[in-house]
Design a protein around this motif. Structure first.
Motif, PDB file in Angstrom:
ATOM      1  N   MET A 105     -25.300  49.303 -59.753  1.00  0.00           N
ATOM      2  CA  MET A 105     -25.508  49.430 -61.315  1.00  0.00           C
ATOM      3  C   MET A 105     -25.977  51.165 -61.324  1.00  0.00           C
ATOM      4  O   MET A 105     -24.698  51.508 -62.143  1.00  0.00           O
ATOM      5  N   GLN A 106     -27.249  51.981 -60.319  1.00  0.00           N
ATOM      6  CA  GLN A 106     -26.916  53.082 -60.661  1.00  0.00           C
ATOM      7  C   GLN A 106     -25.023  53.595 -60.701  1.00  0.00           C
ATOM      8  O   GLN A 106     -25.223  54.603 -61.076  1.00  0.00           O
ATOM      9  N   SER A 107     -24.231  52.992 -59.819  1.00  0.00           N
ATOM     10  CA  SER A 107     -23.256  53.718 -59.324  1.00  0.00           C
ATOM     11  C   SER A 107     -21.684  53.296 -60.140  1.00  0.00           C
ATOM     12  O   SER A 107     -20.915  54.446 -60.406  1.00  0.00           O
ATOM     13  N   PHE A 108     -22.684  51.983 -60.847  1.00  0.00           N
ATOM     14  CA  PHE A 108     -20.935  51.695 -61.584  1.00  0.00           C
ATOM     15  C   PHE A 108     -21.078  52.193 -62.900  1.00  0.00           C
ATOM     16  O   PHE A 108     -20.026  52.780 -63.133  1.00  0.00           O
ATOM     17  N   TYR A 109     -22.471  52.282 -63.159  1.00  0.00           N
ATOM     18  CA  TYR A 109     -22.286  52.836 -64.780  1.00  0.00           C
ATOM     19  C   TYR A 109     -22.309  54.513 -64.665  1.00  0.00           C
ATOM     20  O   TYR A 109     -23.448  55.097 -65.251  1.00  0.00           O
ATOM     21  N   THR A 110     -21.055  54.488 -64.561  1.00  0.00           N
ATOM     22  CA  THR A 110     -20.898  56.595 -64.522  1.00  0.00           C
ATOM     23  C   THR A 110     -20.016  56.417 -65.467  1.00  0.00           C
ATOM     24  O   THR A 110     -18.872  55.811 -65.730  1.00  0.00           O
ATOM     25  N   PRO A 111     -19.879  58.106 -65.971  1.00  0.00           N
ATOM     26  CA  PRO A 111     -18.637  58.545 -67.305  1.00  0.00           C
ATOM     27  C   PRO A 111     -17.194  58.265 -66.053  1.00  0.00           C
ATOM     28  O   PRO A 111     -16.049  58.115 -66.637  1.00  0.00           O
ATOM     29  N   THR A 112     -17.649  58.890 -64.908  1.00  0.00           N
ATOM     30  CA  THR A 112     -16.304  58.439 -63.855  1.00  0.00           C
ATOM     31  C   THR A 112     -15.418  57.052 -63.464  1.00  0.00           C
ATOM     32  O   THR A 112     -14.155  56.689 -63.184  1.00  0.00           O
ATOM     33  N   ASN A 113     -16.496  56.182 -63.760  1.00  0.00           N
ATOM     34  CA  ASN A 113     -15.852  54.641 -63.856  1.00  0.00           C
ATOM     35  C   ASN A 113     -14.446  54.474 -65.158  1.00  0.00           C
ATOM     36  O   ASN A 113     -14.942  53.522 -65.901  1.00  0.00           O
ATOM     37  N   THR A 114     -13.403  54.554 -64.486  1.00  0.00           N
ATOM     38  CA  THR A 114     -12.238  54.406 -65.989  1.00  0.00           C
ATOM     39  C   THR A 114     -12.003  53.247 -65.971  1.00  0.00           C
ATOM     40  O   THR A 114     -11.458  52.786 -67.393  1.00  0.00           O
ATOM     41  N   ALA A 115     -12.167  52.306 -65.342  1.00  0.00           N
ATOM     42  CA  ALA A 115     -12.719  50.270 -65.651  1.00  0.00           C
ATOM     43  C   ALA A 115     -13.345  50.444 -66.211  1.00  0.00           C
ATOM     44  O   ALA A 115     -12.996  49.476 -67.496  1.00  0.00           O
ATOM     45  N   LEU A 116     -14.399  50.847 -66.559  1.00  0.00           N
ATOM     46  CA  LEU A 116     -15.417  50.415 -67.595  1.00  0.00           C
ATOM     47  C   LEU A 116     -14.995  51.360 -69.022  1.00  0.00           C
ATOM     48  O   LEU A 116     -15.455  50.078 -69.982  1.00  0.00           O
ATOM     49  N   SER A 117     -14.822  52.324 -68.898  1.00  0.00           N
ATOM     50  CA  SER A 117     -14.365  53.024 -70.205  1.00  0.00           C
ATOM     51  C   SER A 117     -13.318  52.623 -70.825  1.00  0.00           C
ATOM     52  O   SER A 117     -13.409  51.818 -72.116  1.00  0.00           O
ATOM     53  N   SER A 118     -12.257  51.861 -70.097  1.00  0.00           N
ATOM     54  CA  SER A 118     -11.420  51.046 -70.818  1.00  0.00           C
ATOM     55  C   SER A 118     -11.523  49.542 -71.220  1.00  0.00           C
ATOM     56  O   SER A 118     -10.587  48.472 -72.211  1.00  0.00           O
ATOM     57  N   TYR A 119     -12.348  48.997 -70.689  1.00  0.00           N
ATOM     58  CA  TYR A 119     -12.830  47.666 -71.072  1.00  0.00           C
ATOM     59  C   TYR A 119     -13.813  47.176 -71.878  1.00  0.00           C
ATOM     60  O   TYR A 119     -13.727  46.880 -72.978  1.00  0.00           O
ATOM     61  N   MET A 120     -14.399  48.572 -72.311  1.00  0.00           N
ATOM     62  CA  MET A 120     -15.567  48.998 -73.452  1.00  0.00           C
ATOM     63  C   MET A 120     -14.531  49.036 -74.498  1.00  0.00           C
ATOM     64  O   MET A 120     -15.055  49.956 -75.934  1.00  0.00           O
ATOM     65  N   CYS A 121     -13.254  50.163 -74.757  1.00  0.00           N
ATOM     66  CA  CYS A 121     -12.889  50.657 -76.107  1.00  0.00           C
ATOM     67  C   CYS A 121     -11.969  49.490 -76.645  1.00  0.00           C
ATOM     68  O   CYS A 121     -11.872  47.711 -76.704  1.00  0.00           O
ATOM     69  N   GLU A 122     -11.311  50.481 -77.420  1.00  0.00           N
ATOM     70  CA  GLU A 122     -10.917  49.114 -78.248  1.00  0.00           C
ATOM     71  C   GLU A 122      -8.959  49.614 -78.779  1.00  0.00           C
ATOM     72  O   GLU A 122      -8.900  50.997 -78.233  1.00  0.00           O
ATOM     73  N   GLN A 123      -8.434  48.110 -79.320  1.00  0.00           N
ATOM     74  CA  GLN A 123      -7.000  48.880 -79.719  1.00  0.00           C
ATOM     75  C   GLN A 123      -6.643  48.735 -80.468  1.00  0.00           C
ATOM     76  O   GLN A 123      -6.893  47.088 -81.247  1.00  0.00           O
TER      77      GLN A 123
END
Length: 195
Positions: A105-123
């Motif tokens: 979790m500490q390594s996954f929840y980072t600003p550099t995880n583009t998969a996480l940020s794209s999942y949490m965005c909207e269109q």
């Protein structure tokens, strides 16, 4: 038929190798170390095998968030307890994260995880179908329609805010070295927010 069963078992084994290798890389070297090549090396598979299961690294990382569409989970908490229902929904996601351990979790929840940020965005002002935010918004809309939330409530905005509350709790869990009950804190804050 036995040949098909063997092929299916081998395919499941290869996918699990990819997942396990990715978890190990994230835990030991961080999210930035995850590349198709590093996963294949760690899993001892060919890149062709990797691409059989995943289009790219981002799709692989998204699989940790979206093992299945959140549209299909059956919730036990009644709609009348909308805060508890939303907390139950997010607990499904948190339980998955927690099963991989704090290092993950500490390594996954980072600003550099583009998969996480794209999942949490909207269109176009909408969350992507199947995401936890879209399901949360649906639950909130249903609660509003049933009279459990004020008519002035904006389910989309509420869902955005709840997602931020959950992310904040996950970050706090990752930073905290002592006892920290992620689910309890998340539910308490969601209840307070929706009150």
């Amino acid at each position: 038929m036995k040949d098909q069963e063997k092929l299916h078992a081998r395919q499941l084994g290869n996918k699990q190798k990819i997942i396990h290798a990715t978890i190990q890389l994230i835990k030991t070297r961080g999210i930035d170390s995850v590349t198709v090549r590093s996963v294949c090396t760690e899993a001892q598979i060919s890149t062709g095998t990797f691409y059989y299961y995943f289009k790219n690294k981002d799709e692989l990382l998204l699989s940790f968030i979206m093992e299945a569409s959140f549209d299909h989970f059956e919730l036990k908490t009644p709609l009348s307890d909308i805060a508890g229902r939303v907390a139950e929904l997010y607990t499904i996601l948190l339980d998955r994260y927690l099963s991989f351990g704090r290092d993950f979790m500490q390594s996954f929840y980072t600003p550099t995880n583009t998969a996480l940020s794209s999942y949490m965005c909207e269109q176009d002002g909408r969350f992507f179908d199947g995401t936890i935010m879209a399901r949360c918004e649906k639950e909130l809309r249903d609660a509003k329609d049933a009279g459990y939330l004020p008519t002035s409530a904006d389910p989309h905005r509420l869902s955005e805010d709840i997602c931020t509350i959950v992310k904040g709790n996950v970050f706090e869990y990752c930073l905290n070295t002592g006892e920290f009950s992620l689910q309890e804190n998340m539910e308490r804050m969601i209840r307070r927010y929706l009150k």
